[in-house]
Design an enzyme around this catalytic site. Structure first.
Site: not given
Ligand SMILES: Cc1ncc(C[n+]2csc(CCOP(=O)(O)OP(=O)(O)O)c2C)c(N)n1
Length: 566
Positions: A52, A114-115, A164, A473
């Site tokens: 979802e 439930f749910q 529902k 990042m």
């Molecule tokens: C849902 C979620 N969890 C954690 C983060 C924290 N976060 C920001 S950038 C990043 C790394 C992203 O890694 P990747 O998808 O491999 O992309 P890259 O930076 O290597 O291009 C993370 C963990 C986030 N922005 N969103």
């Protein structure tokens, strides 16, 4: 003439009456009456996602690409809670989404049935408005109102929770009583004296400015104020900066376009902000990724802030002139009010800031070359949807956007996993255009199950995975600010080509720049979805970078050993 209809049938009709054509969703117990009624309404195309969260992101992508409301549907409990990240992303980025959730029957509410989940309570802070329908007689009107609220003024998500038993309730149903407004966003009626006063003051400030800048945000895209902003820039010669969500609101190659500001903004853009004496901010909220430390942001500038939402004016930065209104309407008035002028000396000054981009990339396959190959393969005519991380910043800085609203990303929430499902939605809004979803190896793995949705629904989204073996990042922050301790950021990936093959999707792996044209070109012309994995340098960094909470005046510009102490 009225007929006896169930709540579920009324729900479908109300969506059809509001002009909805696509619904992203996933069935379950509390929403089963709706799914039972759905096949009788072939005007509603249902896209069965695999989670979802993807339904909400897809509805968001659809909304951003079409300017219409994106609709998602989920069952109660886990279905509804899975929508939350997508709704929060839509809320932060002002995307008009309507979520319909099933709920346990009214007599069961409050009994931990439930749910049963209090999705109204949960989504209160991440929706513009939410409703729990208490009686079938309210249903059509609530749906029509939800559609209107999502679009009205500053757009955003709205949730309608339908127990529902309300879906099963029958009622005599006549012509829709609801005020089913059209789906296109009306211009805010202007003409208030407050506007005129603000516009006059703004024009005076602009006339007296020596170093003015225009800063363009998402509001310009939402209001479709592209031509007006361009007219303002061209009449006054004022250079233009586009925020992450303002990218593609102004053509990249335009001689007055400077680029993106903020944490990963180009050095010359941030320097221009620090030297500016007047900033005209249109449809942006001066968020912390744009301003850095607000105490040192644009220290010499008097700020003119145009925004639809009064609450934004003065929220993050002090404002000399605040004008509340639609970006297109106000900018148009401003164009009429300003005297033609040029800013040659100022532009010359900014050119003095422009440095050759710190070329820190050491691998055989640079992000710049990858993005150039996507641009060439699609002849510059595609929509790019990005995930979150280093690749997102590379795209923001390096992809040469020419057409309005062709850059879609989760800016405010920064939700990894956004790109792939949002791209599904973008494709449905722009079925004749090409859509590239660009993700890192981390974010792609969050929602890669949506490849099945693409196959089942025949959605030819092109997927690019920037594989650096890291949550890049976060690894970059660890390198700069956490003594290079790469705690939990190396990330294993499956063989993406085999994975694609398992879904019946052609996959390509690119290791060197010489292989780009062939692989990207072939993926781009595939009639169905396609995946390209780019093996990029593992420890490449995004430069420049303003340390979190730092000043725009103090960027880290290249791989410095000294950066660790920043
Ligand atoms: C849902 C979620 N969890 C954690 C983060 C924290 N976060 C920001 S950038 C990043 C790394 C992203 O890694 P990747 O998808 O491999 O992309 P890259 O930076 O290597 O291009 C993370 C963990 C986030 N922005 N969103």
């Amino acid at each position: 003439m009225s007929e006896m209809l169930s709540g579920a049938e009324i729900l479908c009709r109300a969506l059809v009456d509001a002009g909805v054509e696509v619904v992203f969703g996933y069935p379950g117990g509390a929403i089963m009456p709706f799914y039972h009624a759905l096949p009788d309404h072939p005007q509603l195309r249902h896209i069965l996602v695999r989670h979802e969260q993807a339904a909400a992101h897809a509805a968001d992508g659809y909304a951003r690409a079409s300017g219409r409301v994106g609709v998602c549907v989920a069952t109660s409990g886990p279905g509804a809670t899975n929508l939350v990240t997508g709704l929060a992303a839509a809320h932060m980025d002002n995307s008009p989404v309507v979520a319909i959730t099933g709920q346990v029957s009214r007599p069961m509410i409050g009994r931990d049935a439930f749910q049963e989940t209090d999705i109204i309570g949960i989504t209160l802070p991440i929706t513009k408005q939410n409703y729990q329908v208490q009686d079938v007689s309210e249903l059509a009107e609530v749906v029509a109102e939800a559609m209107a609220v999502a679009l009205d003024g500053r757009p955003g998500p709205v949730l309608v929770d339908v127990p529902k038993d309300v879906q099963n309730q029958k009622i005599a149903y006549g012509a829709p009583r609801a005020r089913a407004r059209g789906q296109s966003r009306p211009l805010t009626p202007g003409g208030s004296p407050g506007h005129e006063d603000g516009v006059r003051k703004a024009a005076r400030l602009i006339a007296g400015a020596e170093r003015p800048l225009i800063m363009v945000g998402h509001g310009v895209i939402l209001a479709q104020a592209y031509n007006d902003v361009r007219a303002l820039a061209e009449k006054t010669g004022i250079p233009v900066i586009t925020t992450l969500l303002g990218i593609s609101a102004f053509p990249d190659g335009h001689p007055l376009h400077l680029g993106m500001p903020g944490m990963h903004g180009e050095v010359h853009v941030n320097r221009a902000i620090q030297h500016a004496d007047v900033i005209i901010g249109i449809g942006l909220r001066f968020d912390d990724r744009v301003t850095g430390n607000t105490a040192s942001f644009a220290p010499q500038a008097r700020i003119i802030h145009i925004d639809l939402d009064r609450a934004e004016i003065g929220k993050n930065v002090p404002v000399a002139v605040g004008i509340v209104g639609d970006a297109r309407d106000i900018t148009r008035r401003l164009v009429a009010a300003v005297e033609p002028r040029r800013c040659e000396r100022w532009l010359e000054h900014i050119r003095g800031f422009v440095r050759t981009r710190a070329e820190s990339y050491r691998g055989n396959l640079s992000p710049e070359a990858i993005l150039a190959s996507i641009y060439e393969a699609s002849h510059g005519d595609c929509t790019i949807v990005t995930d979150v991380g280093q690749h997102q910043m590379w795209v923001a800085k390096l992809y040469p956007y020419q057409r309005p609203n062709t850059h879609i990303t989760s800016g405010g929430l920064g939700a990894m996993g956004f790109a792939v499902p949002a791209a599904l939605g973008v494709h449905l809004a722009r079925p004749n255009g090409t859509v590239w979803a660009i993700s890192g190896d981390g974010g792609f793995q969050m929602n890669m199950a949506e490849m099945a949705t693409m196959v089942q629904e025949g959605l030819p989204v092109k997927m690019a995975v920037f594989n650096n073996g890291y949550l890049g990042m976060v690894r970059q922050w660890q390198q700069f600010f956490h003594e290079k301790r790469y705690s939990c950021t190396p990330i294993w990936s499956p063989d993406y080509l085999k994975l694609a093959e398992a879904y019946g999707i052609p996959g390509y792996r690119v290791k060197e720049a010489g292989e780009l044209a062939e692989a990207v070109g072939r993926a781009n012309v595939e009639p169905g979805p396609a995946l390209v994995e780019f093996m990029i340098e593992q420890e490449a960094n995004v430069f420049p970078m303003i340390p979190p909470g730092g000043s725009l005046s103090e960027p880290i510009e290249a791989e410095p050993a000294a950066a660790g102490g920043a």
